[in-house]
Design a protein around this motif. Sequence first.
Motif, PDB file in Angstrom:
ATOM      1  N   TYR A  33      35.318  19.681  28.393  1.00  0.00           N
ATOM      2  CA  TYR A  33      35.732  21.066  28.572  1.00  0.00           C
ATOM      3  C   TYR A  33      34.513  21.944  28.868  1.00  0.00           C
ATOM      4  CZ  TYR A  33      38.110  25.464  27.431  1.00  0.00           C
ATOM      5  OH  TYR A  33      38.629  26.715  27.455  1.00  0.00           O
ATOM      6  N   SER A  39      36.966  31.177  27.461  1.00  0.00           N
ATOM      7  CA  SER A  39      37.901  30.390  28.244  1.00  0.00           C
ATOM      8  C   SER A  39      38.995  29.833  27.359  1.00  0.00           C
ATOM      9  CB  SER A  39      37.152  29.264  28.944  1.00  0.00           C
ATOM     10  OG  SER A  39      38.067  28.372  29.497  1.00  0.00           O
ATOM     11  N   LEU A  40      40.123  29.615  27.962  1.00  0.00           N
ATOM     12  CA  LEU A  40      41.260  29.098  27.208  1.00  0.00           C
ATOM     13  C   LEU A  40      42.048  28.174  28.114  1.00  0.00           C
ATOM     14  CD1 LEU A  40      43.061  29.461  24.593  1.00  0.00           C
ATOM     15  CD2 LEU A  40      44.281  31.182  25.885  1.00  0.00           C
ATOM     16  N   ILE A  41      42.465  27.055  27.566  1.00  0.00           N
ATOM     17  CA  ILE A  41      43.343  26.176  28.330  1.00  0.00           C
ATOM     18  C   ILE A  41      44.637  26.015  27.566  1.00  0.00           C
ATOM     19  CG2 ILE A  41      43.743  23.808  29.052  1.00  0.00           C
ATOM     20  CD1 ILE A  41      41.001  23.551  29.927  1.00  0.00           C
ATOM     21  N   VAL A  42      45.712  26.260  28.235  1.00  0.00           N
ATOM     22  CA  VAL A  42      47.020  26.074  27.627  1.00  0.00           C
ATOM     23  C   VAL A  42      47.645  24.872  28.304  1.00  0.00           C
ATOM     24  CG1 VAL A  42      49.244  27.129  27.196  1.00  0.00           C
ATOM     25  CG2 VAL A  42      47.217  28.555  27.366  1.00  0.00           C
ATOM     26  N   LEU A  43      48.055  23.929  27.494  1.00  0.00           N
ATOM     27  CA  LEU A  43      48.591  22.718  28.099  1.00  0.00           C
ATOM     28  C   LEU A  43      50.074  22.835  28.353  1.00  0.00           C
ATOM     29  CD1 LEU A  43      46.613  19.976  26.345  1.00  0.00           C
ATOM     30  CD2 LEU A  43      46.594  20.582  28.734  1.00  0.00           C
ATOM     31  N   GLU A  44      50.475  22.051  29.330  1.00  0.00           N
ATOM     32  CA  GLU A  44      51.863  22.122  29.718  1.00  0.00           C
ATOM     33  C   GLU A  44      52.759  21.470  28.675  1.00  0.00           C
ATOM     34  OE1 GLU A  44      52.868  19.743  33.133  1.00  0.00           O
ATOM     35  OE2 GLU A  44      53.570  21.582  34.092  1.00  0.00           O
ATOM     36  N   LEU A  64      42.771  24.514  23.988  1.00  0.00           N
ATOM     37  CA  LEU A  64      41.322  24.484  23.896  1.00  0.00           C
ATOM     38  C   LEU A  64      40.790  25.886  24.095  1.00  0.00           C
ATOM     39  CD1 LEU A  64      40.558  21.383  26.061  1.00  0.00           C
ATOM     40  CD2 LEU A  64      40.189  21.625  23.629  1.00  0.00           C
ATOM     41  N   SER A 108      47.510  20.179  22.650  1.00  0.00           N
ATOM     42  CA  SER A 108      46.662  21.124  21.949  1.00  0.00           C
ATOM     43  C   SER A 108      46.141  22.174  22.925  1.00  0.00           C
ATOM     44  CB  SER A 108      45.505  20.394  21.290  1.00  0.00           C
ATOM     45  OG  SER A 108      45.033  19.384  22.119  1.00  0.00           O
TER      46      SER A 108
END
Lengths: 375, 341
Positions: free
Chosen positions: A280, A319-324, A331, A329
């Motif tokens: 990441y 930063s941000l990650i949103v999973l489908e 990040l 989880s």
Amino acid sequence: MGDENLHQSPPISNVDQSAQQTLIRYLQDLPEADKPSASNAPSRKTPNSRANDGKPRLLLMGQRRSGKSSISSVVFHKLPPPETLYLETTTRIKKEYMHSFMDFQVWDFPGHLNYTDPSFDTEEIFGEIGALIWVIDAQDDFFDAVTKLNELIQYLQENYPEIIVEVFIHKVDGLSDDYLSDTYQIIVDRVQDELEDSGHPLGNVSFHRTSIYDHSIYEAFSKVIQKLIFEIGPLESLLTTLCANCKMEKAYLFDVLSKIYIASDLSPSDSSSYEISSEYVDLVVDISEIYGWDRNELEGGDTEQIEEDPEVGNQDAESLIVLEKKNGSYLYLKEINKYLALICIMGDDSPTDRKALIDYNVGVFQETLKQIFPR
Amino acid sequence: MSSSKRLKQRKVLLMGKSGAGKSSMRSIVFSNYVAKDVRRLGATIDVEHSNIKFMGNLMLNLWDCGGQDGFVENYLLHSRSHVFGGVAVLIFVFDIESREFAADVINYGNIIRALEECSPNAKVFCLIHKMDLVQSGFRHSLFEQRAEHIRAASESFGEAVEFFPTSIWDQSLYKAWTQIIYFLIPNAQTIESMLQDLAEVIHAREIILYERTTCLMVTHITKGTELQNPFTDRFERISSILKTHKHSMAKHMGVPAGSANFAELQIKTGRFMFFITRLTENTNLAVSLPPYEYIFNSARVNISLMRPRFAELELSNKKRPDIGSRTESNDDSRERGEGAN
């Protein structure tokens, strides 16, 4: 530079002149030897400089062709691992200088030297180091390497007992799991047995399985570095508190450039969390590099900030990650200062609704960290 | 599936000597293999077909043709018109390490002649593969030299043949395939003009449209100062970055790499803001914006409003010629209420 080294290291009296010359040649050969100068004088008294000036030295040693230079090229110069095939044999001591949240040096030694040979200025080599990393090629015949390692450990324990010895059982990527665990066990046993036989406790020796083709080398380095960080205790407890308050699964404090993590919260760690965090960081750094180029001259009147170093990433990047996937989880990454970034892995019930809380807590964490690492 | 008939099938031949790396390449680009997994692949027997749906109405019909001499002979003699008929693109893979380069070129010549005969309008791409095995200093000159040789054997395709140096270990693979895909997309102009409008509205510096599974760029819109971005290879770099990340997510979550997609990625810094979000069933949109929170939020809303129009573009083939007239009529409720924060 060679001159400086000469001045700083008054020859130990009992070393004869010609041998002294050899060492000086090695030291003079260093093309861009980085300045250990400032730190040398004060830390002279303590063999292990970690408590003193925070600039520990790591030594990379081992048999020839065990992978020392590959390790330092991959970790500190971001050389793609396959390219290490083209590296040439190291014939002189190479110093790498890590300028980061804490400065440390890595000295890469040629494999053919006999490190305990009294003709070397051993005080110069071992005098101020924080940790010694011994690299063993697990795919090769390692008995010689183990024997040499044992000699060195015994020597160190008699003369410089505070040095931490880290054994990297290296090139494990090509080995099957069974074979690897056998090899690992054999090496550990042999080192242990011999040390016990000779009346030395195992003490400061620890073992890591590493490969430059995956994250294990970074993890191993992280663990080595963590032992040298004086403030590790408070850092860990800070991160643990942060995790508890924000319901995070795992939090890492990364050194962005080297991808070494200098602390994590105290919950059990698995390498997969480290891996995903590290990749990441890569993702964010790579994209920041592409779009964070210096465009200040072009956009006159724009209020963009000017930073000194565009490669480190941007001030307080976030930063941000949103999973489908529903149960996946989240990040979250927040740049803490010029060198460090906080990476959090959050569970499924997370963050959009608690974003404000996370922002606030991370802000507090950032402030606290500023007090720990003033720069 | 009724819409499948309306999809435009484009036949792509992947050829080259046995062991040149055709299937490895295909597995990495289209089947989410990582570079080191391709060791597991065996030799391709005869032809392996795969269909990949892309943005718009493009259906890629990829023929991965086994390269052993027996098979090639069969293609050339017995199923010449079957294999070489109706080809849109021929991708010929050369192994840079090959010891019989002259023989490779002769084989290439045979195939080119067959192609000339059956599909004279086809486009030829030559990939000089396994470039990582050459020391970096020699790569360029060796590549030029080989390309010159091959071009001389390209018959009437001559100047139109495009050459790319590739390696599965870096982003060069994506660079080559992005060009190939762009060539194949039938309604690239339509998509581009829609994206152009979108970029205008949301004040984007750059918009990149890419396919979700392969992470191959379909097209991009670059505006204003971003045109001077020093990283001219940024598109294939982004493809490769995203693909790498996809693998790491998949590994972490223990799911197949094909299903490890993120719903959204945001990066905010003092110099730019960047996000990636889903656009249509098969595509994602990566947007780079100036570093202002309000621009960021309004861009997200605007993109979610645009989604239905792009979705429609993926399905409709018939309406394609009069694309301009149908744009306003579509405000249906398929937008996903992402909303601004």
